[in-house]
Enzyme design. Structure first.
Site, PDB file in Angstrom:
ATOM      1  N   ARG A 224      26.532  90.806  44.497  1.00 39.65           N
ATOM      2  CA  ARG A 224      27.442  91.861  44.555  1.00 39.65           C
ATOM      3  C   ARG A 224      26.582  93.424  43.967  1.00 39.65           C
ATOM      4  NH1 ARG A 224      31.742  90.874  39.652  1.00 39.65           N
ATOM      5  NH2 ARG A 224      30.058  90.547  38.062  1.00 39.65           N
TER       6      ARG A 224
ATOM      7  N   TYR B  70      18.658  85.423  35.853  1.00 39.29           N
ATOM      8  CA  TYR B  70      18.968  84.131  35.901  1.00 39.29           C
ATOM      9  C   TYR B  70      17.725  82.990  36.019  1.00 39.29           C
ATOM     10  CZ  TYR B  70      23.633  85.937  36.314  1.00 39.29           C
ATOM     11  OH  TYR B  70      24.456  86.744  36.235  1.00 39.29           O
TER      12      TYR B  70
ATOM     13  N   GLY C 145      27.926  68.019  41.394  1.00 32.58           N
ATOM     14  CA  GLY C 145      27.490  66.727  40.851  1.00 32.58           C
ATOM     15  C   GLY C 145      26.408  67.435  39.662  1.00 32.58           C
TER      16      GLY C 145
ATOM     17  N   LYS D 123      34.887  67.690  33.452  1.00 38.34           N
ATOM     18  CA  LYS D 123      33.560  67.619  32.810  1.00 38.34           C
ATOM     19  C   LYS D 123      33.288  68.623  31.735  1.00 38.34           C
ATOM     20  CE  LYS D 123      30.311  69.740  34.952  1.00 38.34           C
ATOM     21  NZ  LYS D 123      29.383  70.671  34.457  1.00 38.34           N
TER      22      LYS D 123
ATOM     23  N   ASP E 104      28.150  63.801  36.385  1.00 38.01           N
ATOM     24  CA  ASP E 104      28.144  65.246  35.787  1.00 38.01           C
ATOM     25  C   ASP E 104      28.390  65.237  34.340  1.00 38.01           C
ATOM     26  OD1 ASP E 104      28.792  68.391  37.547  1.00 38.01           O
ATOM     27  OD2 ASP E 104      27.357  67.798  35.859  1.00 38.01           O
TER      28      ASP E 104
ATOM     29  N   THR F 272      26.321  66.706  31.739  1.00 41.53           N
ATOM     30  CA  THR F 272      26.653  67.934  30.789  1.00 41.53           C
ATOM     31  C   THR F 272      27.124  67.598  29.572  1.00 41.53           C
ATOM     32  OG1 THR F 272      27.428  68.505  33.108  1.00 41.53           O
ATOM     33  CG2 THR F 272      28.060  70.090  31.452  1.00 41.53           C
TER      34      THR F 272
ATOM     35  N   GLU G 208      32.662  77.788  32.334  1.00 36.62           N
ATOM     36  CA  GLU G 208      33.811  77.337  33.141  1.00 36.62           C
ATOM     37  C   GLU G 208      34.758  76.702  32.228  1.00 36.62           C
ATOM     38  OE1 GLU G 208      34.506  78.488  35.842  1.00 36.62           O
ATOM     39  OE2 GLU G 208      32.938  78.790  37.386  1.00 36.62           O
TER      40      GLU G 208
HETATM   41  N1  NDP Z   1      23.996  76.767  36.363  1.00 37.05           N
HETATM   42  C1  NDP Z   1      24.035  75.462  36.798  1.00 37.05           C
HETATM   43  O1  NDP Z   1      23.179  74.595  36.423  1.00 37.05           O
HETATM   44  C2  NDP Z   1      25.447  75.060  37.692  1.00 37.05           C
HETATM   45  C3  NDP Z   1      26.347  75.855  38.108  1.00 37.05           C
HETATM   46  N2  NDP Z   1      27.336  75.151  38.795  1.00 37.05           N
HETATM   47  C4  NDP Z   1      28.386  76.162  39.113  1.00 37.05           C
HETATM   48  O2  NDP Z   1      28.335  77.140  39.936  1.00 37.05           O
HETATM   49  C5  NDP Z   1      29.128  78.134  39.625  1.00 37.05           C
HETATM   50  C6  NDP Z   1      28.343  79.475  39.205  1.00 37.05           C
HETATM   51  O3  NDP Z   1      27.780  79.259  38.129  1.00 37.05           O
HETATM   52  P1  NDP Z   1      26.318  79.972  37.718  1.00 37.05           P
HETATM   53  O4  NDP Z   1      25.465  80.239  39.017  1.00 37.05           O
HETATM   54  O5  NDP Z   1      25.375  79.029  36.863  1.00 37.05           O
HETATM   55  O6  NDP Z   1      27.028  81.328  36.885  1.00 37.05           O
HETATM   56  P2  NDP Z   1      25.859  82.589  36.410  1.00 37.05           P
HETATM   57  O7  NDP Z   1      26.715  83.079  35.451  1.00 37.05           O
HETATM   58  O8  NDP Z   1      24.547  82.196  36.510  1.00 37.05           O
HETATM   59  O9  NDP Z   1      26.130  83.328  37.790  1.00 37.05           O
HETATM   60  C7  NDP Z   1      27.360  83.800  38.371  1.00 37.05           C
HETATM   61  C8  NDP Z   1      27.143  84.665  39.489  1.00 37.05           C
HETATM   62  O10 NDP Z   1      28.286  84.912  40.143  1.00 37.05           O
HETATM   63  C9  NDP Z   1      28.566  86.480  40.439  1.00 37.05           C
HETATM   64  N3  NDP Z   1      29.865  87.061  40.132  1.00 37.05           N
HETATM   65  C10 NDP Z   1      30.408  86.817  39.117  1.00 37.05           C
HETATM   66  N4  NDP Z   1      32.034  87.557  39.535  1.00 37.05           N
HETATM   67  C11 NDP Z   1      31.672  87.870  40.772  1.00 37.05           C
HETATM   68  C12 NDP Z   1      32.543  88.314  41.512  1.00 37.05           C
HETATM   69  N5  NDP Z   1      33.798  88.765  41.256  1.00 37.05           N
HETATM   70  N6  NDP Z   1      32.097  88.765  42.943  1.00 37.05           N
HETATM   71  C13 NDP Z   1      30.913  88.575  43.374  1.00 37.05           C
HETATM   72  N7  NDP Z   1      29.979  87.825  42.703  1.00 37.05           N
HETATM   73  C14 NDP Z   1      30.577  87.516  41.177  1.00 37.05           C
HETATM   74  C15 NDP Z   1      27.669  87.105  39.125  1.00 37.05           C
HETATM   75  O11 NDP Z   1      27.180  88.293  39.690  1.00 37.05           O
HETATM   76  P3  NDP Z   1      26.377  89.366  38.426  1.00 37.05           P
HETATM   77  O12 NDP Z   1      25.007  88.720  38.438  1.00 37.05           O
HETATM   78  O13 NDP Z   1      26.545  90.801  39.270  1.00 37.05           O
HETATM   79  O14 NDP Z   1      27.325  89.396  37.284  1.00 37.05           O
HETATM   80  C16 NDP Z   1      26.385  86.156  39.193  1.00 37.05           C
HETATM   81  O15 NDP Z   1      25.506  86.476  40.164  1.00 37.05           O
HETATM   82  C17 NDP Z   1      29.865  77.708  38.318  1.00 37.05           C
HETATM   83  O16 NDP Z   1      31.324  77.356  38.532  1.00 37.05           O
HETATM   84  C18 NDP Z   1      29.128  76.502  37.720  1.00 37.05           C
HETATM   85  O17 NDP Z   1      30.111  75.414  37.068  1.00 37.05           O
HETATM   86  C19 NDP Z   1      27.127  73.849  39.380  1.00 37.05           C
HETATM   87  C20 NDP Z   1      26.225  73.268  39.100  1.00 37.05           C
HETATM   88  C21 NDP Z   1      25.072  73.832  38.218  1.00 37.05           C
HETATM   89  O1  13P Z   2      27.422  71.767  36.181  1.00 38.44           O
HETATM   90  C1  13P Z   2      26.289  71.785  35.425  1.00 38.44           C
HETATM   91  C2  13P Z   2      25.443  70.701  35.847  1.00 38.44           C
HETATM   92  O2  13P Z   2      25.699  69.976  36.653  1.00 38.44           O
HETATM   93  C3  13P Z   2      25.847  73.179  34.652  1.00 38.44           C
HETATM   94  O3  13P Z   2      26.674  72.991  33.416  1.00 38.44           O
HETATM   95  P1  13P Z   2      27.031  74.256  32.498  1.00 38.44           P
HETATM   96  O4  13P Z   2      27.850  74.939  33.467  1.00 38.44           O
HETATM   97  O5  13P Z   2      27.784  73.550  31.457  1.00 38.44           O
HETATM   98  O6  13P Z   2      25.753  74.849  32.200  1.00 38.44           O
END
Ligand code: NDP
Ligand code: 13P
Length: 323
Positions: free
Chosen positions: A32, A49, A132, A187, A240, A244, A272
């Site tokens: 965004r 990130y 997962g 989880k 997971d 986690t 989350e």
């Molecule tokens: N990290 C991991 O290892 C894993 C994460 N997940 C899941 O993926 C999901 C995202 O996690 P993750 O990517 O790690 O989180 P991050 O905090 O790393 O990134 C979140 C992203 O979402 C964007 N964002 C937040 N709010 C909005 C919005 N309203 N509109 C558009 N973009 C938005 C942020 O943008 P900006 O940078 O501009 O703030 C950022 O790019 C979570 O539910 C997590 O549980 C699943 C598996 C593994």
């Molecule tokens: O979901 C995840 C790994 O499967 C990442 O976990 P966290 O959101 O707790 O970093």
């Protein structure tokens, strides 16, 4: 070679974009924040990130949503509590491909899963889930990972499984989107609980007990909501949970660890489990399921209970059969 879109250029969205681009796909990664996305395109890294991993060829960072109009599939990877806002504020009229939801959370106000929100806002789109045991950094660096891809429509699920599996990312097919999403969301609550136990120095035996009894309570809720025990016991649930609840790479576990060690609530990252702790209690009440661990986590997060009282409360519950 496919055209794959990713919405959400955070850790996981970027990691999935990497793994698909490294497998020869054209990947459009949408974020965004135009400044951030332009900087990513210019510098060749996601400085916020995944700063240590250069963007692979074939990965286009952009903040122009119209670049997502001609995709074979799009992954939705914004935090669970942000999904409704994004779907409300963004025009998906030019997007006709399947949308694959990856966030692990339950919407606080509604108790809805990501695909339930998706179906509300995108009634004509095919929906699926990827979830997962996979840490973004490990996935992005090509370490072997197995995740669940779930779709109600088996033909869609098989097509997406074939399209998105790579030499390092092995997707297992499921037709239980509900179970897969519940396992992934719940989880995170248990990860906070296990982090609190570890940070408080309560020992690995207590952590094992918490994981086991936590799996029991989340399975009770999942089954009450129509999930399959095979799903809950699979990669998206048990898998997971193990990952986690035992690793400081998990933000939820680390959030709990810091809370247990110092009493402080961490900020600045996506945790989350904080919102889902409250959301899942609404579902527990609706489906008449006892979730003492989730309740305790919610009480600690609300400041209604400190860790010693929480421990006493859980350990002094009436004795009962294990199952
Ligand atoms: N990290 C991991 O290892 C894993 C994460 N997940 C899941 O993926 C999901 C995202 O996690 P993750 O990517 O790690 O989180 P991050 O905090 O790393 O990134 C979140 C992203 O979402 C964007 N964002 C937040 N709010 C909005 C919005 N309203 N509109 C558009 N973009 C938005 C942020 O943008 P900006 O940078 O501009 O703030 C950022 O790019 C979570 O539910 C997590 O549980 C699943 C598996 C593994
Ligand atoms: O979901 C995840 C790994 O499967 C990442 O976990 P966290 O959101 O707790 O970093």
């Amino acid at each position: 070679m496919n055209n794959i879109g990713v919405i959400g250029a955070g850790a996981f969205g970027t990691a999935m974009a990497y793994v698909f681009a490294n497998d020869g796909n054209h990947v459009t990664l949408w974020g965004r924040d135009q400044t951030k996305m332009d900087a990513m395109a210019q510098s060749g890294v996601n400085a916020d990130y995944l700063p240590d991993l250069p963007l692979p060829n074939g990965l286009l960072p952009t903040s122009d949503f119209t670049r997502l109009s001609d995709m074979d599939a799009i992954l939705m990877v914004v935090p669970a509590q942000q999904l409704r806002g994004l779907l409300t504020q963004t025009n998906f009229d030019k997007i006709t491909c399947p949308i694959i939801f990856c966030a692990k959370g339950i919407e606080t106000d509604s108790g809805k899963l990501q695909t339930e929100i998706g179906a509300e806002r995108l009634p004509n789109h095919q929906l699926a889930v990827i979830t997962g045991p996979g840490f973004a950094g490990e996935i992005a660096s090509g370490k072997p990972t197995a995740l669940t891809i779930a779709a109600d429509d088996p033909t869609l699920g098989e097509r997406l499984q074939e399209m998105l599996s790579t030499p390092s990312l092995r997707l297992y097919l499921s037709n239980d989107m509900r179970g897969a999403q519940l396992g992934g969301a719940l989880k995170n609550v248990l990860a906070i609980a296990c982090g609190i136990v570890a940070g408080s120095g309560l020992g690995q035996s207590a952590q094992a007990a918490l994981m086991t009894r936590g799996f029991a309570e989340t399975s009770r809720l999942g089954l009450a909501m129509g999930a399959k025990i095979e799903t809950l016991s699979g990669l998206s649930g048990f898998g997971d949970l193990v990952l986690t609840c035992t690793s400081k790479q998990s933000r939820n576990f680390s959030f709990g660890y810091t809370l247990g060690q110092t009493g402080a609530f961490s900020t600045g990252k996506t945790y989350e489990g904080v919102a889902t702790a409250k959301a899942c209690l609404k579902l527990a009440e609706q489906f008449n399921v006892e979730m003492p661990i989730a309740q305790t986590v919610a009480d600690i997060l609300d400041g209604q209970m400190d860790v010693p009282s929480a421990l006493t409360s859980l350990m002094s519950r009436p004795l009962k059969a294990e199952n």
